[in-house]
Design a protein around this motif. Sequence first.
Motif, PDB file in Angstrom:
ATOM      1  N   ILE A  17       1.373 -19.909 -12.984  1.00  0.00           N
ATOM      2  CA  ILE A  17       1.684 -20.084 -14.404  1.00  0.00           C
ATOM      3  C   ILE A  17       1.399 -18.808 -15.195  1.00  0.00           C
ATOM      4  O   ILE A  17       2.087 -18.498 -16.172  1.00  0.00           O
ATOM      5  CB  ILE A  17       0.923 -21.300 -14.987  1.00  0.00           C
ATOM      6  CG1 ILE A  17       1.645 -21.789 -16.252  1.00  0.00           C
ATOM      7  CG2 ILE A  17      -0.539 -20.971 -15.275  1.00  0.00           C
ATOM      8  CD1 ILE A  17       1.241 -23.181 -16.678  1.00  0.00           C
ATOM      9  N   THR A  62       5.586 -24.491 -16.444  1.00  0.00           N
ATOM     10  CA  THR A  62       5.807 -23.093 -16.048  1.00  0.00           C
ATOM     11  C   THR A  62       6.970 -22.497 -16.832  1.00  0.00           C
ATOM     12  O   THR A  62       6.909 -21.354 -17.288  1.00  0.00           O
ATOM     13  CB  THR A  62       6.077 -23.009 -14.527  1.00  0.00           C
ATOM     14  OG1 THR A  62       4.964 -23.562 -13.819  1.00  0.00           O
ATOM     15  CG2 THR A  62       6.259 -21.562 -14.093  1.00  0.00           C
ATOM     16  N   ALA A  73       4.318 -16.566 -14.598  1.00  0.00           N
ATOM     17  CA  ALA A  73       5.449 -16.979 -15.437  1.00  0.00           C
ATOM     18  C   ALA A  73       5.320 -16.396 -16.841  1.00  0.00           C
ATOM     19  O   ALA A  73       6.307 -15.920 -17.415  1.00  0.00           O
ATOM     20  CB  ALA A  73       5.524 -18.504 -15.497  1.00  0.00           C
TER      21      ALA A  73
END
Length: 535
Positions: A418, A291, A421
């Motif tokens: 993710i 991440t 992110a």
Amino acid sequence: MSAAAATLGARPAFAVDEWRPAHNPYLVALTVTLATFMEVLDTSIANVALPHIAGNLSASVDESTWVLTSYLVSNAIVLPLSGWLSSVFGRKRFYMTCVALFTISSALCGFAPNLRMLIFFRVLQGIGGGGLQPSEQAILYDTFPARKRAMGMALYGVAVVTAPIIGPTLGGWITDNYSWRWIFFINIPVGIVSLLLTSRMVSDPPHLVRRALKDTRIDFIGLGLLALGLGALQIVLDKGQREDWFQSSLIVLLTLTAVVGIASAVIWELKQREPLVDFRLLSNRNFAISTVMMFTLGFVLFGSTVLLPLFLQTLMGYSAVLSGMAISPGGILTMFAMPLVGWMIGHFDARKLIVAGLIIVSIGLFHMASFNLEIDFKTAMIARMIQAFGLAFLFVPINTMAYSTIPKKDANQASGLINLARNLGGSFGIAFVTTLLSRQAQAHQNMLVGHVTPYDPAYKNMMNHMTTVMHVNSADPVKATAQAHGVINGMLERQASMLSFVDAFWLLGAFAVVVIPLIVLMKRPTPGAEPVAVH
């Protein structure tokens, strides 16, 4: 219990691994990538059209920036919620709903009669677009067997990495040759085709058990805290430089709101049995580091995608189309390199590929840090190609490592986190480079002004030369001297801007380097193995 019954009872544990889609996985990948490419493209394609939108809708350029901010805010809020929404409505149904909402709102954006309505329709578009990337990534995770999953992620990566690169160029070309409304209208046929193909090609796997909506408790507190925190953060990142950051009471208030909102949301969600966003996944070392790496990828990708065109257009005098031609070969190289990287995942340690990617990206950015005001087209193009080649070595290996120890049942939640992110990394990257350019240009200008004195031989010689040149076109020596001062001041400002770009490129390259040691902390997954359901 008979042996047959015992065997039957043991089957569900392996049925997940044995499920295969009815259609070729690569056709499924192309189908879902179509809409995602359209959505990622839309995050950057509208940037260059803002002056045209402002003029056409009788608004200021500053007001028109809400066309971008509104989309980013709603997009950021939906991204982490997509896993929960998929489990409630069914992943295929949720995905198709997002495509339909994105397509319809794109048409409404194109027909918007005023700025207020355009901003409202962009919020709807961001809501629809926010669910596409995580849903596609989770679909690919289930569609491809473990040994081929990297190739599926490579197809997805082509859309996610190349779309921001070509978006500004395509947006500028459409706006210059047609109308800003067509940057939204082009989504309509793509969305319709995507819906038709998805309805036939995509199916939910057996392990994806959909919750009954009537039995689902909606966590309004968690939803409110997430929306408040992420929305405030996105506004801060998008408006911070324009409002002079913490000199603005509004930015200070929004920053506090973002910190309190996000921190409270994390604490609240960790206490829930069925959280909207499962932050517990970040206790998985590989996923947590992946991440961070995806944040870095977004930071460097979007930051450099803003920097290089701005440098070519403001300092080198390139048109939007010409600067796009200098950048586009990098996107094409990424497109061809990603399938190669997908193949390499099965033969090399993914962690080594990530290190190689970060090193290559940093080399490209450090090369850009050596630019000056005399570089040619080829130099800019090659530097971008080096960086783009490195980006191809990041996206697929990072995703491979992220999902390597995540059980399939958590794939939806993992993809939401993710992707959030990466998007937040992009927002931080853009905010970083725009702020750095402004502040460093002022700092370098103050430093250079110290040399502009009558006692500096270089300045004195240049001033005498420029005054003589100007005097040829003007009989008034006083006017010629003033014109010479103006020319030298313009040269000084241009050099200061050039130095600020050098600083930005260098710091982006350094950012790519400093995260490399984190790779050592990642566990190497067993090739071809499915993750186990532990954290």
